[in-house]
Scaffold this motif. Structure first.
Motif, PDB file in Angstrom:
ATOM      1  N   GLN A   1      47.776  30.251 -46.165  1.00 58.04           N
ATOM      2  CA  GLN A   1      47.410  31.110 -45.058  1.00 58.04           C
ATOM      3  C   GLN A   1      48.559  32.080 -44.786  1.00 58.04           C
ATOM      4  O   GLN A   1      49.687  31.644 -44.599  1.00 58.04           O
ATOM      5  CB  GLN A   1      47.163  30.276 -43.789  1.00 58.04           C
ATOM      6  CG  GLN A   1      45.948  29.388 -43.871  1.00 58.04           C
ATOM      7  CD  GLN A   1      44.681  30.169 -44.118  1.00 58.04           C
ATOM      8  OE1 GLN A   1      44.551  31.310 -43.683  1.00 58.04           O
ATOM      9  NE2 GLN A   1      43.746  29.578 -44.836  1.00 58.04           N
ATOM     10  N   PRO A   2      48.277  33.366 -44.793  1.00 57.10           N
ATOM     11  CA  PRO A   2      49.355  34.301 -44.481  1.00 57.10           C
ATOM     12  C   PRO A   2      49.634  34.276 -42.981  1.00 57.10           C
ATOM     13  O   PRO A   2      48.746  33.964 -42.183  1.00 57.10           O
ATOM     14  CB  PRO A   2      48.784  35.651 -44.893  1.00 57.10           C
ATOM     15  CG  PRO A   2      47.311  35.493 -44.764  1.00 57.10           C
ATOM     16  CD  PRO A   2      47.003  34.054 -45.036  1.00 57.10           C
ATOM     17  N   GLU A   3      50.877  34.578 -42.600  1.00 56.08           N
ATOM     18  CA  GLU A   3      51.174  34.662 -41.168  1.00 56.08           C
ATOM     19  C   GLU A   3      50.714  36.001 -40.603  1.00 56.08           C
ATOM     20  O   GLU A   3      50.448  36.124 -39.422  1.00 56.08           O
ATOM     21  CB  GLU A   3      52.674  34.505 -40.926  1.00 56.08           C
ATOM     22  CG  GLU A   3      53.108  33.061 -40.784  1.00 56.08           C
ATOM     23  CD  GLU A   3      54.005  32.640 -41.931  1.00 56.08           C
ATOM     24  OE1 GLU A   3      54.819  33.455 -42.377  1.00 56.08           O
ATOM     25  OE2 GLU A   3      53.871  31.488 -42.382  1.00 56.08           O
ATOM     26  N   LYS A   4      50.657  36.982 -41.481  1.00 56.58           N
ATOM     27  CA  LYS A   4      50.303  38.319 -41.037  1.00 56.58           C
ATOM     28  C   LYS A   4      49.553  39.030 -42.149  1.00 56.58           C
ATOM     29  O   LYS A   4      49.721  38.718 -43.319  1.00 56.58           O
ATOM     30  CB  LYS A   4      51.586  39.098 -40.715  1.00 56.58           C
ATOM     31  CG  LYS A   4      51.516  39.942 -39.469  1.00 56.58           C
ATOM     32  CD  LYS A   4      52.823  40.693 -39.296  1.00 56.58           C
ATOM     33  CE  LYS A   4      52.659  42.114 -39.747  1.00 56.58           C
ATOM     34  NZ  LYS A   4      53.789  42.728 -40.379  1.00 56.58           N
ATOM     35  N   GLY A   5      48.735  39.999 -41.761  1.00 57.34           N
ATOM     36  CA  GLY A   5      48.092  40.816 -42.766  1.00 57.34           C
ATOM     37  C   GLY A   5      46.587  40.613 -42.834  1.00 57.34           C
ATOM     38  O   GLY A   5      46.053  39.712 -42.196  1.00 57.34           O
ATOM     39  N   SER A   6      45.929  41.506 -43.580  1.00 57.40           N
ATOM     40  CA  SER A   6      44.482  41.376 -43.681  1.00 57.40           C
ATOM     41  C   SER A   6      44.018  41.615 -45.116  1.00 57.40           C
ATOM     42  O   SER A   6      44.686  42.300 -45.895  1.00 57.40           O
ATOM     43  CB  SER A   6      43.791  42.338 -42.726  1.00 57.40           C
ATOM     44  OG  SER A   6      44.515  43.544 -42.658  1.00 57.40           O
TER      45      SER A   6
ATOM     46  N   LYS B   1      36.224  42.945 -44.180  1.00 55.43           N
ATOM     47  CA  LYS B   1      37.425  42.212 -43.794  1.00 55.43           C
ATOM     48  C   LYS B   1      37.161  40.696 -43.806  1.00 55.43           C
ATOM     49  O   LYS B   1      36.138  40.236 -43.281  1.00 55.43           O
ATOM     50  CB  LYS B   1      37.843  42.653 -42.395  1.00 55.43           C
ATOM     51  CG  LYS B   1      39.164  42.055 -41.996  1.00 55.43           C
ATOM     52  CD  LYS B   1      39.687  42.699 -40.757  1.00 55.43           C
ATOM     53  CE  LYS B   1      40.831  41.875 -40.225  1.00 55.43           C
ATOM     54  NZ  LYS B   1      41.474  42.519 -39.116  1.00 55.43           N
ATOM     55  N   GLN B   2      38.073  39.947 -44.409  1.00 54.87           N
ATOM     56  CA  GLN B   2      37.914  38.493 -44.497  1.00 54.87           C
ATOM     57  C   GLN B   2      38.855  37.828 -43.502  1.00 54.87           C
ATOM     58  O   GLN B   2      40.058  37.937 -43.622  1.00 54.87           O
ATOM     59  CB  GLN B   2      38.243  38.022 -45.923  1.00 54.87           C
ATOM     60  CG  GLN B   2      37.416  38.689 -46.993  1.00 54.87           C
ATOM     61  CD  GLN B   2      35.930  38.470 -46.799  1.00 54.87           C
ATOM     62  OE1 GLN B   2      35.488  37.425 -46.329  1.00 54.87           O
ATOM     63  NE2 GLN B   2      35.137  39.492 -47.143  1.00 54.87           N
ATOM     64  N   LYS B   3      38.252  37.108 -42.545  1.00 57.32           N
ATOM     65  CA  LYS B   3      39.101  36.539 -41.502  1.00 57.32           C
ATOM     66  C   LYS B   3      39.584  35.139 -41.833  1.00 57.32           C
ATOM     67  O   LYS B   3      40.707  34.780 -41.560  1.00 57.32           O
ATOM     68  CB  LYS B   3      38.347  36.530 -40.176  1.00 57.32           C
ATOM     69  CG  LYS B   3      38.464  37.878 -39.509  1.00 57.32           C
ATOM     70  CD  LYS B   3      37.680  37.919 -38.235  1.00 57.32           C
ATOM     71  CE  LYS B   3      37.594  39.341 -37.735  1.00 57.32           C
ATOM     72  NZ  LYS B   3      36.377  39.590 -36.984  1.00 57.32           N
ATOM     73  N   ASN B   4      38.688  34.338 -42.381  1.00 59.84           N
ATOM     74  CA  ASN B   4      39.068  32.950 -42.638  1.00 59.84           C
ATOM     75  C   ASN B   4      38.910  32.618 -44.102  1.00 59.84           C
ATOM     76  O   ASN B   4      37.978  31.937 -44.504  1.00 59.84           O
ATOM     77  CB  ASN B   4      38.205  32.000 -41.803  1.00 59.84           C
ATOM     78  CG  ASN B   4      38.842  31.712 -40.485  1.00 59.84           C
ATOM     79  OD1 ASN B   4      40.048  31.482 -40.418  1.00 59.84           O
ATOM     80  ND2 ASN B   4      38.058  31.745 -39.433  1.00 59.84           N
TER      81      ASN B   4
ATOM     82  N   ASP C   1      39.328  30.630 -47.163  1.00 58.03           N
ATOM     83  CA  ASP C   1      39.784  29.354 -47.704  1.00 58.03           C
ATOM     84  C   ASP C   1      39.237  29.262 -49.133  1.00 58.03           C
ATOM     85  O   ASP C   1      38.477  30.132 -49.549  1.00 58.03           O
ATOM     86  CB  ASP C   1      39.348  28.180 -46.810  1.00 58.03           C
ATOM     87  CG  ASP C   1      37.843  28.058 -46.687  1.00 58.03           C
ATOM     88  OD1 ASP C   1      37.128  28.622 -47.532  1.00 58.03           O
ATOM     89  OD2 ASP C   1      37.381  27.421 -45.748  1.00 58.03           O
TER      90      ASP C   1
ATOM     91  N   SER D   1      35.938  31.421 -53.256  1.00 57.22           N
ATOM     92  CA  SER D   1      35.132  31.163 -54.444  1.00 57.22           C
ATOM     93  C   SER D   1      33.733  31.773 -54.284  1.00 57.22           C
ATOM     94  O   SER D   1      33.186  32.354 -55.212  1.00 57.22           O
ATOM     95  CB  SER D   1      35.095  29.658 -54.665  1.00 57.22           C
ATOM     96  OG  SER D   1      34.018  29.273 -55.421  1.00 57.22           O
TER      97      SER D   1
END
Lengths: 307, 352, 498
Positions: free
Chosen positions: C56-61, C68-71, C73, C78
């Motif tokens: 998980q990045p601490e910052k960025g998109s 835009k992908q928020k979550n 995993d 995949s």
């Protein structure tokens, strides 16, 4: 005469085996997902007391089974929370689950010690005194048949379905499974609760049929034998069942030994199943040269970002 | 938009085990209170009664510390064995076999000097505990059989043997309904130091220091840590990991066996089922909760000893003694939950 | 208009105190092969792990097809068609090939597995049955299955983390052809991570360069950029030192004579008639693709493995039947390939790990006094400039470079006569690599005999006086450094000897 004794022995074997097997099968499923739950003894105990209390209070046997299974499953979710979500040591958590389960069930069951069940689990047929093998097999109570069904379906699910393969993949290599997009935490959480539910069913069988009363610490180590059975069975349902029958036979044989003319102290006879469990584990480990068939990731907490 | 995500902390607070224990204990007291409330008992009254009857006077305090002795000794044994990352779930059996060994030697030897006699009996207890774990140790080291299962199963075996002995060969004819072996002579009773506090407590302090030295200061302790950390590193360093594991198990078993000897010589004075009331299991909690630290085991063991005494006395007001067990187990569960927050942190992720 | 299939903006990620990524931008064009170049530790893998949802990045998109992908995993990545081949394989070893290819929920060839497997086996020239268990496959075969896994999971974006690291030059060539086919025929978007210029040049159209957690060059056209340019971007101004090899070797310190080691279960020779001789002041390099007997050779010389035939002599003293400790007493040091797990014990403190080699010697004992051991660690930390939080910290809280420096320092501080260094710089950043190389050379000049096992040809050429190539347990080629070149060593590594 011998025949009747033999039939009685067979009947007792099946009953003792059922009790051990259901709990072992539940643990097998949990362990297949990579979670070791040493709390089997405590979970059986919770299921046993919850089922017994429900049976006494409602006289509804099916509700009793349901409550027993559910409460044990919820109890197992403590272990799932601590080990899967919070990633703490599985050995410690499982052990404490046993200690807590035994204490909690004793506390809950305090007022139920010595109470008599009005309704207990009866044979599904009207045969009360079986006289041959077929009658033994068709005169068991419902949980016995559920156990058989669970054995077959668990084996099928593990071997034949994608769901089963994925469960095993998680237990074998959670890191790889995760990167393939499988849900490691969810799988392990559910598998732990299912294991708890099975232990609960085993507990219900104990108090509603096997010894239809409640007393403190009545599980007397059966949860631990169930754990040993999983190793014995090499994490395979049918072989675990075979092991359960073997141990059930021993448990059934012990009180009957004297009628067969063996002069042994009953106290010494009582410890034979435990001695034999250790012996069997040793022989099995030597025989298999260390390759026990255990899921590779068992006992290792999974955190995705671990490098 | 902000998201909460889980991150692993790079460094863990050194006192995290202590804080986890403290908060865990508070959680456990809270759970205990709820159970009491459900049973229509006042938590405050009950807990203050427990407190008063466990540490309120010299007598109750010494009873609590006496109770702590087996918890501490067995806990130390568990922690030594855990140095090689093995578990001893068999302390309960080791306590019993320690007591059995004491009685066996007592019956079969004749020693005139009481202090030497007591010393010999204490050694016998230690050896008895080691013997009890011998089979699991051999099967683990030689064949790799899971020690958790084997040490646990020996509990049932030793308990069976105890029942056999006190109902058969050792049965005291004077003890009619309650099966037990004959009392040992008063000359081998352990003396008391203050109030009812047994001399065993001094032994306990000595063994705490010993365990601390063994685990943290000695070469053997270092070798155990490496062997426990990685079997491959041990081979690489020329350390015989199996030998270390074997010796650690025998020593750890001996500690629990010594606890059985002290119980017999200072409390029960005979072999009966009362030698241990689940001390071997509670000791696992004590050891685990302290992160296997000997000095911590000494402190938590003392606290849990008081808790057990408190638990047994509140039965007189109709509260189940199992409350004490539940508080002990919940403390560890609570501590595990808190420990999570020391090892991981939940952070907000800026996701603009 | 959709310009990019994937876009990552201002990505930051830290591990503890280490900034792995700092405001990184990255974008991919559909159907193209992109190179991501950078030294070890530059942050390439961290970035890929973020794109595939593992970190998980601490910052960025992150945008995929402008959404835009928020979550993100692994599961959602995949589903979105992002797949990654990791440096260490992510295959379930005990499962069959078929199981591994079909486990994921994104798998699209559930029903016509056979045909698909045949088709792609051909593209990858793979000739194993899908029922075979992963653990029975060779490293090269596993690599192919890893890439096929992405295809079976319908990954449109394929992130390949150093896929050539475990391949021979010839296998690498073949991979290049397969990837070309995939990008052209199936319109796969591919990212190839590498720290090798040659590969980036041969494989890719566009190249990104990372250095110290930052993206220092974005979307350069591979054919327009020069090698010098890329090297400067990748390494900055660090001059790779040239090692003086003119010193004259002294007496023979280590000899290995007709060494043979047999895998008794499968009854085949892991080591076959190995003969070696190393003199004081000499570095002998062992080249070879991993798994050709190098680990076993190192273990036998250091005394860990005992069940072999042949002779080991240290300082002309036969130690063939001696254990680890007596070889240590003859001043042999071993830096094993497996840093954490063999050389260092995980779960154990920095302090404990620092005394593993010499703990039984009197300068630390007999009671392992805290002050003595702390002083000893202190001297290691100072001499080898190791960064460690504190002596009680668990060993794995150290960075890879610092772990290796601690391990090397511990093994080198007592001036060993013989050193076996196995993959001494694997996975380390460029500064750490330089530091470690200097340590080895310094030790060589002090008169140590050094056996260096490595897969990194640059390293071998840079340090060795002589190179032996191992293939299937044999030394198939021995070359003086002046006669060795990428070609003859590379062919020998693949088992081709003219």
């Amino acid at each position: 005469m011998i025949d009747i004794q033999l039939i009685g022995l067979l009947n007792a074997t099946l009953q003792a085996a059922t009790l051990l097997f259901i709990a072992a099968l539940g643990e097998l499923i949990t362990e297949k997902s990579g979670i070791l739950n040493l709390g089997v003894e405590g979970m059986i105990s919770i299921g046993a007391v919850a089922g017994f209390m429900t049976a006494i209070n409602t006289e509804n046997i099916f509700l009793a089974i349901l409550v027993g299974v559910l409460s044990s499953s919820i109890f197992a979710s403590i272990h799932a929370l601590v080990t899967v979500i919070l990633k703490q040591d599985q050995t410690v958590s499982g052990l404490i689950l046993t200690i807590l389960g035994l204490a909690l069930s004793s506390l809950l069951g305090k007022n139920y010690v010595g109470r008599k069940l009005v309704t207990k689990l009866e044979s599904i047929t009207s045969i009360s005194e079986p006289t041959n093998i077929v009658e033994v097999l068709i005169s068991q109570n419902i949980i016995f048949y559920i156990a058989v069904l669970l054995m077959i379906s668990t084996s099928l699910i593990l071997k034949k379905t994608m769901f089963g393969r994925r469960l095993q993949a998680v237990g074998e290599d959670s890191k790889s499974s995760d990167s393939m997009g499988l849900k490691v935490a969810k799988t392990q959480f559910i598998a732990t609760c299912v294991g708890g539910a099975f232990a609960g069913l085993s507990g219900v069988y104990l108090t509603l049929s096997y010894v239809p009363y409640w007393t403190d610490n009545m599980t007397s180590g059966r949860g631990w034998i169930a754990l040993a059975l999983v190793i014995f069975g090499g994490w395979k349902p049918y072989r675990t069942a075979l092991g359960a029958v073997l141990f059930g036979f021993l448990e059934a044989l012990v009180p009957r030994l004297q009628t067969y003319g063996f002069e042994l102290s009953p106290y010494i006879v009582k410890i034979t199943p435990y001695v034999i469990t250790i012996l069997v584990l040793v022989i099995l480990t030597i025989y298999k040269g260390g390759k026990t068939g255990a899921p590779k990731n068992i006992g290792v907490p999974f955190f995705r970002e671990n490098r | 938009m902000n998201n909460l995500k889980l991150f692993k902390r790079q460094t863990v607070n050194e006192l995290s085990t202590f804080y986890s224990f403290l908060i865990g204990f508070l959680i456990a007291i809270f759970i205990g209170s709820i159970i009491l409330l459900i049973q229509d008992k006042s938590p405050i009254d009950t807990f203050s009664l427990m407190l008063r009857l466990s540490v309120g006077s010299i007598n109750s305090l010494s009873a609590s510390l006496n109770k702590a002795i087996p918890l501490i000794l067995a806990g130390l044994g568990i922690s030594i064995i855990n140095s090689v990352k093995l578990w001893n779930i068999g302390a309960e059996g080791q306590i019993f076999l320690g007591a059995i060994a004491v009685n066996f030697i007592y019956i079969n030897t004749q020693i005139n000097s009481p202090s030497i006699h007591i010393f010999v009996l204490l050694v016998a207890g230690f050896v008895g505990g080691s013997l009890c774990i011998l089979i699991p140790a051999i099967t683990k080291v030689v064949f790799g059989v899971n020690e958790i299962i084997t040490t646990l199963l020996t509990n049932y075996i030793v308990f069976g043997v105890t029942i056999f002995l006190i109902n058969g060969p050792w049965k005291d004819p004077k003890s009619l309904n309650f099966p037990a072996a004959a009392y040992v002579g008063e000359e081998v009773f352990l003396p008391t130091i203050i109030g009812k506090l047994s001399f065993g407590f001094l032994i306990c302090i000595l063994f705490t220091i010993l365990a601390h030295y063994l685990k943290n200061k000695s070469v053997f302790g270092f070798e155990m840590r490496i062997a426990g950390g990685s079997a491959m590193t041990a081979v690489y360093a020329g350390i015989n990991a199996k030998q270390k594991a074997f010796i650690a198990m025998l020593i750890g078993g001996g500690f629990a066996g010594l606890a059985g000897a002290i119980e017999l010589l200072s409390q029960t004075h005979r072999v009966s089922t009362g030698i241990s009331q689940g001390f071997g299991y509670t000791a696992i909690i004590v050891a685990a909760i302290t992160g296997m630290r000997p000095l911590g085991i000494f402190l938590v063991g003392s606290l849990f000893g008081a808790l057990s005494i408190g638990g047994s006395v509140i039965q007189t007001i109709g509260v189940s003694a199992y409350i004490a067990d539940i508080i002990q187990a919940s403390t560890l569960f609570g501590a595990l939950i808190i420990q999570f927050f020391f090892t991981y942190q939940i952070k907000k992720v800026e996701n603009d | 208009m959709k310009q990019y299939i994937l876009e990552a903006k201002n990505i930051s990620k830290t591990f503890g105190n280490v900034k792995a990524l700092e405001d990184v931008n990255f974008y991919l064009r559909k159907g193209k092969i992109h190179g991501l170049l950078g030294e070890n530790g530059a942050g390439k893998s961290s970035l890929m792990n973020i794109l595939s949802g593992i970190y998980q990045p601490e910052k960025g998109s992150i945008f995929i097809n402008d959404v835009k992908q928020k979550n993100l995993d692994p599961e959602s990545a995949s589903e979105l068609g992002i797949g990654m081949v990791h440096q260490e394989f992510r295959l379930i070893e005990s499962f069959s090939i078929e199981d591994n290819l079909t486990l994921s929920k994104s798998n699209i060839y559930q029903n016509n597995f056979k045909e698909a497997y045949e088709k792609y086996s051909e593209i990858f020239s793979l000739s194993v049955k899908p029922e075979k268990t992963i653990s029975q496959l060779s490293v090269g075969e596993k690599q192919k299955i890893e890439i096929m896994k992405l295809i079976f999971n319908d990954s449109k974006i394929m992130l390949l983390d150093e896929p050539t690291a475990v391949l021979t030059p010839q296998e690498t060539d073949q991979l290049r052809i397969s990837l070309g086919t995939l990008s052209e025929e199936d319109e796969k978007t591919i990212v190839l991570i590498s720290h090798k210029l040659k590969e980036i040049r041969e494989f890719t159209e566009k190249v990104f360069v990372m250095k110290n957690g930052k993206m220092v060059a974005e979307e350069l056209s591979t054919k327009d950029v020069t090698d010098d340019n890329l090297i400067e971007l990748m390494m900055g101004n660090i001059q790779k030192s040239i090692i003086d090899k003119s010193n004259t070797p002294g007496d023979t310190k280590l000899s290995v004579k007709s060494l043979e080691y047999v895998d008794k279960v499968n009854n085949f020779k892991i080591l076959d008639n190995i003969n070696l001789e190393i003199k004081a002041g000499e570095i002998i390099g062992i080249a070879g693709v991993s798994g050709n007997g190098q680990v076993e050779l190192a273990n036998i010389i250091s005394g860990i493995e005992v069940d072999y035939s042949g002779k080991i002599l240290i300082n002309n003293k036969d130690v063939s039947r001696r254990g680890v400790r007596s070889r240590k007493k003859l001043n042999l040091s071993y830096i094993p390939e497996n840093r954490l797990g063999v050389g260092l014990a995980p779960g154990v403190s920095v302090l404990d790990n620092s005394i593993v080699r010499d703990y039984f010697k009197t300068r630390l004992g007999p009671h392992l006094s805290r002050s003595k051991t702390e002083n000893y660690l202190e001297s290691l930390i100072n001499k080898f400039s190791i960064k460690a939080p504190n002596s009680k910290a668990e060993i794995s809280t150290l960075s890879g470079g610092n772990m290796q420096k601690l391990l090397m320092g511990r093994e080198l501080i007592s001036n060993p006569e013989v050193i076996i260094a196995s993959q001494p710089t694997r996975g380390l950043d460029v500064n750490a690599v330089e530091a470690i190389h200097n340590l080895l050379v310094e030790q060589r000049d002090k008169g140590s005999a050094i056996l260096m096992i490595s897969e990194d040809l640059d390293e071998l050429f840079k340090l060795s006086n002589r190179i032996h190539v191992m293939f299937e347990g044999k030394i198939v080629k021995s070359l003086n450094i002046d006669d060795a070149d990428i070609n003859n060593v590379g062919l020998a590594m693949a088992g081709i000897i003219e």
